[in-house]
Design a protein around this motif. Sequence first.
Motif, PDB file in Angstrom:
ATOM      1  N   GLU A  67       0.829  -1.205   0.000  1.00  0.00           N
ATOM      2  CA  GLU A  67       0.000   0.000   0.000  1.00  0.00           C
ATOM      3  C   GLU A  67       0.863   1.255   0.000  1.00  0.00           C
ATOM      4  O   GLU A  67       0.579   2.229  -0.704  1.00  0.00           O
ATOM      5  N   ALA A  68       1.947   1.239   0.788  1.00  0.00           N
ATOM      6  CA  ALA A  68       2.845   2.391   0.836  1.00  0.00           C
ATOM      7  C   ALA A  68       3.542   2.598  -0.502  1.00  0.00           C
ATOM      8  O   ALA A  68       3.708   3.735  -0.969  1.00  0.00           O
ATOM      9  N   ALA A  69       3.958   1.504  -1.143  1.00  0.00           N
ATOM     10  CA  ALA A  69       4.612   1.609  -2.447  1.00  0.00           C
ATOM     11  C   ALA A  69       3.656   2.193  -3.485  1.00  0.00           C
ATOM     12  O   ALA A  69       4.045   3.049  -4.298  1.00  0.00           O
ATOM     13  N   ASP A  70       2.411   1.761  -3.477  1.00  0.00           N
ATOM     14  CA  ASP A  70       1.417   2.308  -4.406  1.00  0.00           C
ATOM     15  C   ASP A  70       1.164   3.782  -4.127  1.00  0.00           C
ATOM     16  O   ASP A  70       0.971   4.583  -5.056  1.00  0.00           O
ATOM     17  N   PHE A  71       1.153   4.138  -2.849  1.00  0.00           N
ATOM     18  CA  PHE A  71       0.954   5.533  -2.448  1.00  0.00           C
ATOM     19  C   PHE A  71       2.073   6.419  -3.016  1.00  0.00           C
ATOM     20  O   PHE A  71       1.828   7.483  -3.594  1.00  0.00           O
ATOM     21  N   ILE A  72       3.318   5.970  -2.862  1.00  0.00           N
ATOM     22  CA  ILE A  72       4.454   6.736  -3.377  1.00  0.00           C
ATOM     23  C   ILE A  72       4.401   6.805  -4.896  1.00  0.00           C
ATOM     24  O   ILE A  72       4.655   7.858  -5.505  1.00  0.00           O
ATOM     25  N   ALA A  73       4.072   5.684  -5.539  1.00  0.00           N
ATOM     26  CA  ALA A  73       4.038   5.643  -6.999  1.00  0.00           C
ATOM     27  C   ALA A  73       3.029   6.645  -7.559  1.00  0.00           C
ATOM     28  O   ALA A  73       3.327   7.386  -8.511  1.00  0.00           O
ATOM     29  N   ALA A  74       1.829   6.685  -6.992  1.00  0.00           N
ATOM     30  CA  ALA A  74       0.801   7.605  -7.480  1.00  0.00           C
ATOM     31  C   ALA A  74       1.218   9.058  -7.279  1.00  0.00           C
ATOM     32  O   ALA A  74       1.017   9.907  -8.156  1.00  0.00           O
ATOM     33  N   SER A  75       1.825   9.350  -6.135  1.00  0.00           N
ATOM     34  CA  SER A  75       2.240  10.719  -5.843  1.00  0.00           C
ATOM     35  C   SER A  75       3.363  11.169  -6.765  1.00  0.00           C
ATOM     36  O   SER A  75       3.327  12.260  -7.337  1.00  0.00           O
ATOM     37  N   VAL A  76       4.379  10.319  -6.919  1.00  0.00           N
ATOM     38  CA  VAL A  76       5.521  10.676  -7.759  1.00  0.00           C
ATOM     39  C   VAL A  76       5.087  10.815  -9.217  1.00  0.00           C
ATOM     40  O   VAL A  76       5.547  11.711  -9.937  1.00  0.00           O
ATOM     41  N   HIS A  77       4.199   9.963  -9.669  1.00  0.00           N
ATOM     42  CA  HIS A  77       3.730  10.045 -11.056  1.00  0.00           C
ATOM     43  C   HIS A  77       3.026  11.371 -11.316  1.00  0.00           C
ATOM     44  O   HIS A  77       3.210  11.996 -12.367  1.00  0.00           O
ATOM     45  N   HIS A  78       2.221  11.818 -10.359  1.00  0.00           N
ATOM     46  CA  HIS A  78       1.513  13.089 -10.507  1.00  0.00           C
ATOM     47  C   HIS A  78       2.498  14.257 -10.614  1.00  0.00           C
ATOM     48  O   HIS A  78       2.342  15.146 -11.464  1.00  0.00           O
ATOM     49  N   VAL A  79       3.506  14.252  -9.766  1.00  0.00           N
ATOM     50  CA  VAL A  79       4.457  15.365  -9.729  1.00  0.00           C
ATOM     51  C   VAL A  79       5.406  15.324 -10.925  1.00  0.00           C
ATOM     52  O   VAL A  79       5.611  16.323 -11.624  1.00  0.00           O
ATOM     53  N   THR A 150      13.872  11.487 -16.318  1.00  0.00           N
ATOM     54  CA  THR A 150      12.494  11.701 -15.891  1.00  0.00           C
ATOM     55  C   THR A 150      11.518  10.959 -16.797  1.00  0.00           C
ATOM     56  O   THR A 150      10.505  10.411 -16.325  1.00  0.00           O
ATOM     57  N   TYR A 151      11.804  10.925 -18.086  1.00  0.00           N
ATOM     58  CA  TYR A 151      10.950  10.174 -19.017  1.00  0.00           C
ATOM     59  C   TYR A 151      10.964   8.689 -18.664  1.00  0.00           C
ATOM     60  O   TYR A 151       9.909   8.031 -18.658  1.00  0.00           O
ATOM     61  N   LEU A 152      12.138   8.152 -18.359  1.00  0.00           N
ATOM     62  CA  LEU A 152      12.233   6.754 -17.949  1.00  0.00           C
ATOM     63  C   LEU A 152      11.444   6.519 -16.669  1.00  0.00           C
ATOM     64  O   LEU A 152      10.719   5.521 -16.535  1.00  0.00           O
ATOM     65  N   LEU A 153      11.556   7.430 -15.720  1.00  0.00           N
ATOM     66  CA  LEU A 153      10.827   7.309 -14.456  1.00  0.00           C
ATOM     67  C   LEU A 153       9.318   7.276 -14.702  1.00  0.00           C
ATOM     68  O   LEU A 153       8.602   6.429 -14.152  1.00  0.00           O
ATOM     69  N   VAL A 154       8.818   8.194 -15.515  1.00  0.00           N
ATOM     70  CA  VAL A 154       7.382   8.254 -15.787  1.00  0.00           C
ATOM     71  C   VAL A 154       6.917   7.000 -16.513  1.00  0.00           C
ATOM     72  O   VAL A 154       5.842   6.447 -16.217  1.00  0.00           O
ATOM     73  N   GLU A 155       7.713   6.516 -17.468  1.00  0.00           N
ATOM     74  CA  GLU A 155       7.342   5.299 -18.191  1.00  0.00           C
ATOM     75  C   GLU A 155       7.288   4.093 -17.250  1.00  0.00           C
ATOM     76  O   GLU A 155       6.379   3.261 -17.337  1.00  0.00           O
ATOM     77  N   LEU A 156       8.252   3.979 -16.361  1.00  0.00           N
ATOM     78  CA  LEU A 156       8.238   2.883 -15.392  1.00  0.00           C
ATOM     79  C   LEU A 156       7.013   2.955 -14.485  1.00  0.00           C
ATOM     80  O   LEU A 156       6.382   1.940 -14.181  1.00  0.00           O
ATOM     81  N   LEU A 157       6.669   4.168 -14.048  1.00  0.00           N
ATOM     82  CA  LEU A 157       5.516   4.332 -13.182  1.00  0.00           C
ATOM     83  C   LEU A 157       4.212   4.018 -13.915  1.00  0.00           C
ATOM     84  O   LEU A 157       3.314   3.376 -13.360  1.00  0.00           O
ATOM     85  N   GLU A 158       4.096   4.479 -15.154  1.00  0.00           N
ATOM     86  CA  GLU A 158       2.870   4.219 -15.903  1.00  0.00           C
ATOM     87  C   GLU A 158       2.688   2.733 -16.156  1.00  0.00           C
ATOM     88  O   GLU A 158       1.566   2.222 -16.116  1.00  0.00           O
ATOM     89  N   GLN A 159       3.777   2.034 -16.416  1.00  0.00           N
ATOM     90  CA  GLN A 159       3.677   0.589 -16.588  1.00  0.00           C
ATOM     91  C   GLN A 159       3.282  -0.085 -15.278  1.00  0.00           C
ATOM     92  O   GLN A 159       2.493  -1.027 -15.258  1.00  0.00           O
ATOM     93  N   ARG A 160       3.817   0.435 -14.172  1.00  0.00           N
ATOM     94  CA  ARG A 160       3.479  -0.149 -12.870  1.00  0.00           C
ATOM     95  C   ARG A 160       2.042   0.137 -12.497  1.00  0.00           C
ATOM     96  O   ARG A 160       1.320  -0.740 -12.014  1.00  0.00           O
ATOM     97  N   LEU A 161       1.591   1.375 -12.717  1.00  0.00           N
ATOM     98  CA  LEU A 161       0.238   1.760 -12.339  1.00  0.00           C
ATOM     99  C   LEU A 161      -0.819   1.129 -13.233  1.00  0.00           C
ATOM    100  O   LEU A 161      -1.986   1.038 -12.844  1.00  0.00           O
ATOM    101  N   SER A 162      -0.426   0.705 -14.437  1.00  0.00           N
ATOM    102  CA  SER A 162      -1.378   0.048 -15.327  1.00  0.00           C
ATOM    103  C   SER A 162      -1.567  -1.421 -14.978  1.00  0.00           C
ATOM    104  O   SER A 162      -2.223  -2.152 -15.705  1.00  0.00           O
ATOM    105  N   SER A 163      -0.960  -1.859 -13.879  1.00  0.00           N
ATOM    106  CA  SER A 163      -1.052  -3.234 -13.363  1.00  0.00           C
ATOM    107  C   SER A 163      -0.302  -4.245 -14.210  1.00  0.00           C
ATOM    108  O   SER A 163      -0.453  -5.456 -14.011  1.00  0.00           O
ATOM    109  N   ASN A 164       0.509  -3.763 -15.163  1.00  0.00           N
ATOM    110  CA  ASN A 164       1.335  -4.700 -15.913  1.00  0.00           C
ATOM    111  C   ASN A 164       2.484  -5.225 -15.064  1.00  0.00           C
ATOM    112  O   ASN A 164       2.932  -6.356 -15.241  1.00  0.00           O
TER     113      ASN A 164
END
Length: 694
Positions: A67-79, A150-164
């Motif tokens: 839950e904490a990891a998902d919380f950080i992922a969503a926040s960092v992706h937004h910023v 930063t592009y790599l970071l966002v791509e990694l987060l989007e792949q993670r948040l998409s449940s892949n």
Amino acid sequence: MSLAVGLLGGAFALVPWAHLSSDTSFDRPVGWSNILAFLVGLVALLIQVATVVLDRYGIVSSAKLAEAADFIAASVHHVEGAELLRLAGTDRPEARRINLRFRRVFTSYQTAGGAPTGSLEEVLGYYRSLQPGRMVILGDPGSGKTVLATYLLVELLEQRLSSNSPGDPVPVKFSLSGFDPAQSLDAWICEQLTARFPALGRRVVTELVSRRQILPILDGLDEVEREPETAGRQARVVEAVNAYFDGSRAGRLVVTCRSSAYSDQIAAIDIATSIMLEPLEAGEIAAYLTGHMRQRGDELAWFDVLAPLRSDPTGEAACKIVRQLATPWVLTLAIAAYRGGGDPVEVLLRQSAQSGDAAQDLLLEQFVRSAVVLHPRGGMQYEERQVLGWLAAVAAYLREQAARGGSGVDLVLHQSWSIAGERRVRRLHATLAAVGVAAAIVSTLASIPDPRAFSGPQLLRYLHTVGHLETTFVGAALVVVVGTFGLPLLAARHVSRAQVEPSRMGWSHLFTSKGRRGLVIGAGAGLVMGSGFGLVIGLTEGLPIGVGAGVLGGAASGFIAGLAFGLASGTDWSSAKQPRPREVVRGDLQHWATHGFMVGLVGAAAGTVAVGVPYGAAVGIAAWVVHGLLIGPIAAVRYYLAVAICAGQRQLPARFGAFLDWAVSAGLLRTSGIAYQFRHGELQSWLDREAAGA
């Protein structure tokens, strides 16, 4: 917490009873009040100890970590998603982005694999092909290292948040300029994450880092050695990075560094693939300029630049333009300068005989001017001269910090109070503390009905002649005495500290579901338990004004006490994403208003029981002010003192935080966690030179 709320409500419920009681029965309600006050303190202490113990030594479940990891992922992706648009020089998601190209640097060091070449759009697949996932991004100033990371970071987060890849580590960007190589990389990452996400707690953050559920994106290895005084620091940082392991193998991470700073003079990062960003080519420059044209006249305005790039990309004229616009940063400067009314074509062509540095300085000047023109603030507009002066003052402050071994890049508001002079601010803060404490003591003494009753002989005679009131009087007076002498001593201790940390609180979180729930639960628990105590005491002690009035008084007092506790629990960072830089200082002040109110309530109750209502009111207000201004928000007090000093000397604006936020929206600054940074190191260096030459 509910028990503490109820006990505090019961203690307050006894105050009106004590004053309505006869002299012979006065000791009973006051005795009950002392007992309940003691229990409140004991319960609050146990809660605090339990919180610290659980936070430091408690067992963290896998579900809570996820839950904490998902919380950080969503926040960092937004910023970082919004930051990527600014870094890439685009103001719209659909705007054309330069597809940066890179090549693998073959060295004598062991690498982590990777194809010979790649590009921005391929960087996610390129990184995933590396084993164990360690990459160093190199390039010239302005070549796009941070953009690629930063592009790599966002791509990694989007792949993670998409449940892949839900179990993948969460990429988080950190600025290496603030890293002290005397500590381990693990410990530093924990500190940074705890500062950004205080609601998670130190224990959860430590578990995430130790289990390698955080993927560090370490930006700016070259920034750790900006001044001669920090020579050799970069090599020690590399040693700390090389000591970052995931079990028996090297831990996954990404590092950015200028190619000139990453040389054979220092040890390279072990088992990592180094990639070098390539300069832009004529076709890429022409396509990017064309993609950012908005009006019909834009094509004509850029004709002298676009024509040679299209017709003869290898010719002398085109090569001259390519040399000027070889990096995304300079290309972004040129476009921004044009939109603000500047003439970058004149700089790039007619003044091409100048050195590259001189041409870039002219573009930087036009860039700042365009930011002022294109980004009016709330119907009003800053003057270019003011903006240049304020930014130059920030650049000079960061240079001084770097010379002292601190970060020369990160401007953290609650640490920036030394911008007005460390000794000056601390002396002024100490003076304010002394005046505040003196005013609090004088105001409380002045509110005593008959101060002569508190002289030594009178006090002893009173205690001897009225023996049955000795216990209750001492119990209530003890709180007043400890507060009178304890708060000033505690204030002196806090004011003398050189380093201060802000408190964690934000009223805006009351508007979240979790914040509202904490407020309602606290107020409800105080109402119910305060009513219960009022009923019990009214029945067992024979309340003179009746059981109904006791219940009503207990309910009102309990509600107030519970509201204070609920306000404290509902305004923490628990429901917040990564706080913005200004929220940290703002939260420090809101901590004063909330916790200071609770301290003031306790002081008011004790003062009322010991002496009377006027004295209780004076004690409550004094305790609130002293706790707030001198014990609670030390970081905020020093920050506002520093801003007031600098504003008086016209070095900074009176609303410094608002100006910094404007500079971020205008593209002059950026945010990294809870810190402000200049959009680019070249802009910071130019402003520093301009300030030195002024």
